[in-house]
Enzyme design. Structure first.
Site, short mmCIF file in Angstrom:
data_model
loop_
_atom_site.label_atom_id
_atom_site.label_comp_id
_atom_site.label_asym_id
_atom_site.label_seq_id
_atom_site.Cartn_x
_atom_site.Cartn_y
_atom_site.Cartn_z
N THR A 44 43.00 26.16 23.80
CA THR A 44 43.32 27.27 25.07
C THR A 44 42.55 26.98 25.49
O THR A 44 42.27 27.26 27.11
CB THR A 44 43.85 28.53 24.55
OG1 THR A 44 45.30 28.02 24.15
CG2 THR A 44 43.60 29.51 26.08
N SER B 146 45.38 23.48 19.19
CA SER B 146 45.29 22.93 17.51
C SER B 146 46.43 23.24 16.17
O SER B 146 45.67 22.46 15.05
CB SER B 146 44.30 24.16 16.28
OG SER B 146 45.09 26.14 17.17
N THR C 154 42.84 28.61 19.20
CA THR C 154 43.26 29.34 17.66
C THR C 154 44.59 29.27 16.84
O THR C 154 44.52 30.77 15.79
CB THR C 154 43.60 30.71 18.79
OG1 THR C 154 44.68 30.51 19.71
CG2 THR C 154 42.05 31.25 19.30
N ASP C 155 45.02 29.21 17.51
CA ASP C 155 46.83 28.40 16.24
C ASP C 155 45.99 28.68 14.61
O ASP C 155 46.65 28.85 13.70
CB ASP C 155 47.68 27.83 16.59
CG ASP C 155 48.47 28.12 17.93
OD1 ASP C 155 48.00 29.59 18.50
OD2 ASP C 155 48.93 27.62 18.73
N1 ASP Z 1 47.84 26.75 21.31
C1 ASP Z 1 46.90 26.55 21.14
C2 ASP Z 1 45.60 25.84 20.16
O1 ASP Z 1 45.46 26.51 19.05
C3 ASP Z 1 46.70 27.81 21.24
C4 ASP Z 1 45.25 28.60 21.61
O2 ASP Z 1 43.96 28.32 21.67
O3 ASP Z 1 44.73 29.80 21.63
O4 ASP Z 1 45.15 25.08 20.65
#
Ligand code: ASP
Length: 403
Positions: free
Chosen positions: A70, A116, A149-150
């Site tokens: 993100t 991720s 973050t995932d």
């Molecule tokens: N879907 C995103 C990821 O993990 C979520 C994020 O980065 O907050 O790449």
């Protein structure tokens, strides 16, 4: 000096003991010393002279590895926080933080650019090896990794287990896309470079830094799917906080967890090839009326080398499920890690199946959540460790087996 005297008088008035005063002043001096290093352009003539006389002075050099997420995404409108896609590069981000040049000389590399959820063990291994060779070059004082973050916690945990270096390695990301009015990415990147370039972060292992927190790479977990304040480690404690961009460690002495760097010497990890895959370890989720045939189906149809259970409570599983697991483990030699679907608490050895359900391959996951227990088990498996050895390793996180 005048300022230091003022600090002393204030501490006197507060009635603090000499030991506490000494710590406080020491911390202040250390911080002030760093402050001069980092923000050297802003200090007065006199202070600059002090910096130049300090033989330990160095202006940090940091390498950023960008992987996507993100933090590198944009969406349709400034108020939309969903349905966006990864379409920015690390250059786009760094270009918008000129303040970084006050902190460090920053080099960056776009190693991947994906969400991720697409990160595999091959990505994490390649990242680990790139970090290792960057640090071996001696050019960098610290590393920052931008990441979705995932699954950030899995990459952080993997790096913590497979690197044994003194330089800070700090992972960061964002919960809002670049287009959002509440985009958190630039500040998170800034504070990550701040901590990765800070001498007080040396020898603390892998760090995760988002939303003003500095969290251990072993404990950090994403606790909320949507909010900015998501990375937590409820039971184990945050390591420190950024307050107005000053680093405040809660524990002043650097330390590393006893499992940090446990696989740093692994030769297998250096043999990176396109065909490299971590051993297949499944995570099975526990819930009421779970159909245990799922376990057999998975084991019979996939090349499963180990199982992690996201069990209920402190690792409980049904008797029927335990019986199936015992049979599969005894016949195929599969290690089975009992973890929990709950965010907090541990699975102790005492909660492993007992009596007629007891089996050799059952190992308690301790305080590791299922996704971290899986990585630890995979690393044990690529080293070819026996159940006994795996159990010894899980004992380091308060798990292990009865045997
Ligand atoms: N879907 C995103 C990821 O993990 C979520 C994020 O980065 O907050 O790449």
């Amino acid at each position: 000096m005048i300022f230091l005297n003022l600090v002393l008088v204030t501490l006197q008035l507060l009635g603090l003991s000499n030991a506490v005063k000494f710590d406080f002043i020491n911390d202040f001096l250390n911080f002030n010393h760093f402050y001069k290093n980092t923000f050297y352009e802003a200090v007065t003539q006199e202070e600059t002279a002090v910096v130049q006389l300090n033989e330990n002075w160095r202006f940090p050099s940091i390498k950023i590895f960008a992987t996507g997420g993100t933090i590198a995404s944009s969406g349709d409108s400034s108020t939309s926080n969903a349905g966006y896609s990864v379409n920015l590069t690390i250059n786009d981000l760094v270009d918008n933080i000129p303040e970084l040049s006050n902190l460090a000389t920053v080099a960056f590399q776009q190693i991947y650019n994906v969400g991720s959820n697409e990160i595999t063990s091959l990505h994490t291994l390649k990242l680990r090896n790139e970090i290792l060779s960057s640090l071996k070059s001696g050019e960098y004082h610290g590393i920052v990794v931008t990441h979705g973050t995932d699954t950030l916690e899995e990459t952080a945990f993997f790096l913590e287990l497979t690197l044994d270096v003194k330089e800070p390695i700090c992972l960061t990301g964002s919960m809002r896309p670049r287009t959002s009015i509440s985009y958190d990415g630039l500040m998170n990147l800034y504070t990550s470079v701040l901590v990765a370039s800070h001498e007080s972060a040396v020898n603390r292992g892998v760090l995760v830094s988002l939303n003003d927190r500095i969290i251990s790479g072993i404990y950090a977990t994403k606790s909320n799917s949507n909010s900015l304040d998501t990375f937590k480690n409820d039971e184990q404690g945050t390591l420190g906080m950024f307050v107005d961009n000053q680093i405040n460690w809660f524990i002043s002495q650097p330390f590393k967890h006893r499992i940090a760097g446990l696989f740093a010497g692994s030769r297998r990890l250096l043999e990176i090839e396109h065909s490299f895959e971590m051993p297949e370890v499944l995570i099975l989720f526990g819930y009421q009326s779970l159909n245990v045939e799922l376990i057999e189906l998975a084991v019979n149809h996939l090349n499963v080398k180990g199982i992690v259970l996201a069990g209920t409570g402190s690792g409980s599983w049904t008797d029927h499920g335990n019986m199936v697991l015992k049979r599969l483990s005894d016949t195929l030699g599969l290690p089975v890690i009992y973890s929990t679907r709950n965010a907090n608490g541990i699975v102790p050895v005492g909660n492993l199946p007992n009596g007629k359900y007891k089996f050799q391959g059952a190992i308690a996951g301790g305080y590791l959540n299922p996704q971290k227990a899986r990585i630890l088990l995979q690393l044990c498996l690529i080293e070819g460790y026996s159940h006994e050895r795996i159990s010894e390793i899980f004992k380091l996180v308060y798990g292990g087996s009865r045997f």
